[in-house]
Design a protein around this motif. Structure first.
Motif, PDB file in Angstrom:
ATOM      1  N   LYS A 166       5.991   6.722  -9.395  1.00  0.00           N
ATOM      2  CA  LYS A 166       5.676   7.550  -8.254  1.00  0.00           C
ATOM      3  C   LYS A 166       4.868   6.657  -7.319  1.00  0.00           C
ATOM      4  O   LYS A 166       4.163   5.751  -7.752  1.00  0.00           O
ATOM      5  CB  LYS A 166       4.867   8.766  -8.674  1.00  0.00           C
ATOM      6  CG  LYS A 166       5.678   9.733  -9.504  1.00  0.00           C
ATOM      7  CD  LYS A 166       4.897  10.960  -9.840  1.00  0.00           C
ATOM      8  CE  LYS A 166       5.796  11.872 -10.651  1.00  0.00           C
ATOM      9  NZ  LYS A 166       5.093  12.965 -11.254  1.00  0.00           N
ATOM     10  N   ASN A 167       4.978   6.908  -6.044  1.00  0.00           N
ATOM     11  CA  ASN A 167       4.361   6.015  -5.069  1.00  0.00           C
ATOM     12  C   ASN A 167       2.861   5.834  -5.279  1.00  0.00           C
ATOM     13  O   ASN A 167       2.346   4.745  -5.091  1.00  0.00           O
ATOM     14  CB  ASN A 167       4.663   6.490  -3.654  1.00  0.00           C
ATOM     15  CG  ASN A 167       6.086   6.155  -3.261  1.00  0.00           C
ATOM     16  OD1 ASN A 167       6.611   5.131  -3.645  1.00  0.00           O
ATOM     17  ND2 ASN A 167       6.705   7.035  -2.503  1.00  0.00           N
ATOM     18  N   ASN A 168       2.156   6.886  -5.677  1.00  0.00           N
ATOM     19  CA  ASN A 168       0.714   6.768  -5.889  1.00  0.00           C
ATOM     20  C   ASN A 168       0.389   5.782  -7.009  1.00  0.00           C
ATOM     21  O   ASN A 168      -0.505   4.957  -6.878  1.00  0.00           O
ATOM     22  CB  ASN A 168       0.113   8.142  -6.197  1.00  0.00           C
ATOM     23  CG  ASN A 168      -1.025   8.473  -5.278  1.00  0.00           C
ATOM     24  OD1 ASN A 168      -1.269   7.763  -4.299  1.00  0.00           O
ATOM     25  ND2 ASN A 168      -1.709   9.546  -5.579  1.00  0.00           N
ATOM     26  N   ASP A 223      11.464   6.845  -4.574  1.00  0.00           N
ATOM     27  CA  ASP A 223      10.445   6.281  -5.453  1.00  0.00           C
ATOM     28  C   ASP A 223      10.594   4.775  -5.573  1.00  0.00           C
ATOM     29  O   ASP A 223      11.702   4.251  -5.605  1.00  0.00           O
ATOM     30  CB  ASP A 223      10.514   6.899  -6.859  1.00  0.00           C
ATOM     31  CG  ASP A 223       9.904   8.286  -6.899  1.00  0.00           C
ATOM     32  OD1 ASP A 223       9.197   8.651  -5.943  1.00  0.00           O
ATOM     33  OD2 ASP A 223      10.115   8.995  -7.894  1.00  0.00           O
ATOM     34  N   GLY A 224       9.469   4.098  -5.657  1.00  0.00           N
ATOM     35  CA  GLY A 224       9.465   2.646  -5.760  1.00  0.00           C
ATOM     36  C   GLY A 224       9.621   2.157  -7.186  1.00  0.00           C
ATOM     37  O   GLY A 224       9.512   2.924  -8.143  1.00  0.00           O
ATOM     38  N   THR A 252       9.651  -2.975  -5.234  1.00  0.00           N
ATOM     39  CA  THR A 252      10.740  -2.566  -4.346  1.00  0.00           C
ATOM     40  C   THR A 252      10.455  -1.157  -3.855  1.00  0.00           C
ATOM     41  O   THR A 252      10.187  -0.255  -4.651  1.00  0.00           O
ATOM     42  CB  THR A 252      12.089  -2.582  -5.101  1.00  0.00           C
ATOM     43  OG1 THR A 252      12.293  -3.878  -5.654  1.00  0.00           O
ATOM     44  CG2 THR A 252      13.237  -2.230  -4.182  1.00  0.00           C
ATOM     45  N   ARG A 253      10.509  -0.991  -2.553  1.00  0.00           N
ATOM     46  CA  ARG A 253      10.328   0.334  -1.952  1.00  0.00           C
ATOM     47  C   ARG A 253      11.517   0.587  -1.040  1.00  0.00           C
ATOM     48  O   ARG A 253      11.896  -0.270  -0.243  1.00  0.00           O
ATOM     49  CB  ARG A 253       9.036   0.406  -1.163  1.00  0.00           C
ATOM     50  CG  ARG A 253       7.790   0.248  -2.031  1.00  0.00           C
ATOM     51  CD  ARG A 253       6.562   0.475  -1.193  1.00  0.00           C
ATOM     52  NE  ARG A 253       5.340   0.143  -1.861  1.00  0.00           N
ATOM     53  CZ  ARG A 253       4.531   1.020  -2.448  1.00  0.00           C
ATOM     54  NH1 ARG A 253       4.847   2.292  -2.474  1.00  0.00           N
ATOM     55  NH2 ARG A 253       3.412   0.624  -3.008  1.00  0.00           N
ATOM     56  N   THR A 276       0.801  -1.234   0.000  1.00  0.00           N
ATOM     57  CA  THR A 276       0.000   0.000   0.000  1.00  0.00           C
ATOM     58  C   THR A 276       0.829   1.277   0.000  1.00  0.00           C
ATOM     59  O   THR A 276       0.306   2.349  -0.274  1.00  0.00           O
ATOM     60  CB  THR A 276      -0.924   0.048   1.232  1.00  0.00           C
ATOM     61  OG1 THR A 276      -0.120   0.176   2.416  1.00  0.00           O
ATOM     62  CG2 THR A 276      -1.813  -1.176   1.309  1.00  0.00           C
ATOM     63  N   GLY A 277       2.108   1.173   0.364  1.00  0.00           N
ATOM     64  CA  GLY A 277       2.949   2.358   0.435  1.00  0.00           C
ATOM     65  C   GLY A 277       2.784   3.143   1.717  1.00  0.00           C
ATOM     66  O   GLY A 277       3.388   4.197   1.885  1.00  0.00           O
TER      67      GLY A 277
END
Length: 157
Positions: free
Chosen positions: A132-134, A114-115, A96-97, A52-53
């Protein structure tokens, strides 16, 4: 049906910043057992972060989620969570985050990097995309076939 295959954690809380620890999830169920303080909650929070970030509650937007550089001789700490999963068509993906914490003067500077989402091709090569994370959050939830609300409030609560 989609499924989670493995999770790699490095530099998160008490997980080593030198070597990644890999947790494999075996179908139909994986049971996580351990003494208090052994990292069970960190594993669940890392799964939630990868899918989910969202940083875990009470971590000051992630500052206390990453391994604290003040506890080592280094002035910077890098944390990384990698989740390998399969979609409903048996395509393999790796999300990957990463994040970093630096000691600047007497203050801790924290930022999320950024992932990346990678699709494992049939020949074993990776086709990667920085997101971008979103966008990454939406992609992972859609690929797993599970809403973010379900992940946050049912699976990883």
């Amino acid at each position: 049906m989609s499924r989670i295959d493995q999770l790699s954690i490095q530099g998160i809380r008490n997980f080593s910043s030198e070597n990644a620890e890999v947790i494999r999830f075996e179908p139909p169920v994986t049971l996580i057992l351990g003494k208090n303080g052994s990292g069970k909650t960190t594993i669940i929070e890392s799964l939630k972060y990868a899918t989910t970030g969202e940083m875990p509650a009470g971590t000051n937007r992630g500052q206390s989620f990453i391994h604290d550089p003040k506890l080592s001789t280094k002035k910077m700490s890098i944390g990384c969570v990698k989740l390998q999963f399969f979609d409903e068509h048996n395509n393999k993906f790796i999300v990957t985050r990463s994040m970093e914490a630096r000691i600047l003067k007497s203050k801790l500077d924290f930022k999320t990097i950024d992932g990346t989402i990678s699709k494992v091709q049939s020949d074993g090569t990776l086709k990667s995309h920085k997101n971008k994370n979103n966008d990454l959050n939406t992609f992972v939830c859609n690929t797993l076939g599970v809403s973010k609300a379900l992940l946050n409030n049912v699976l990883f609560c």
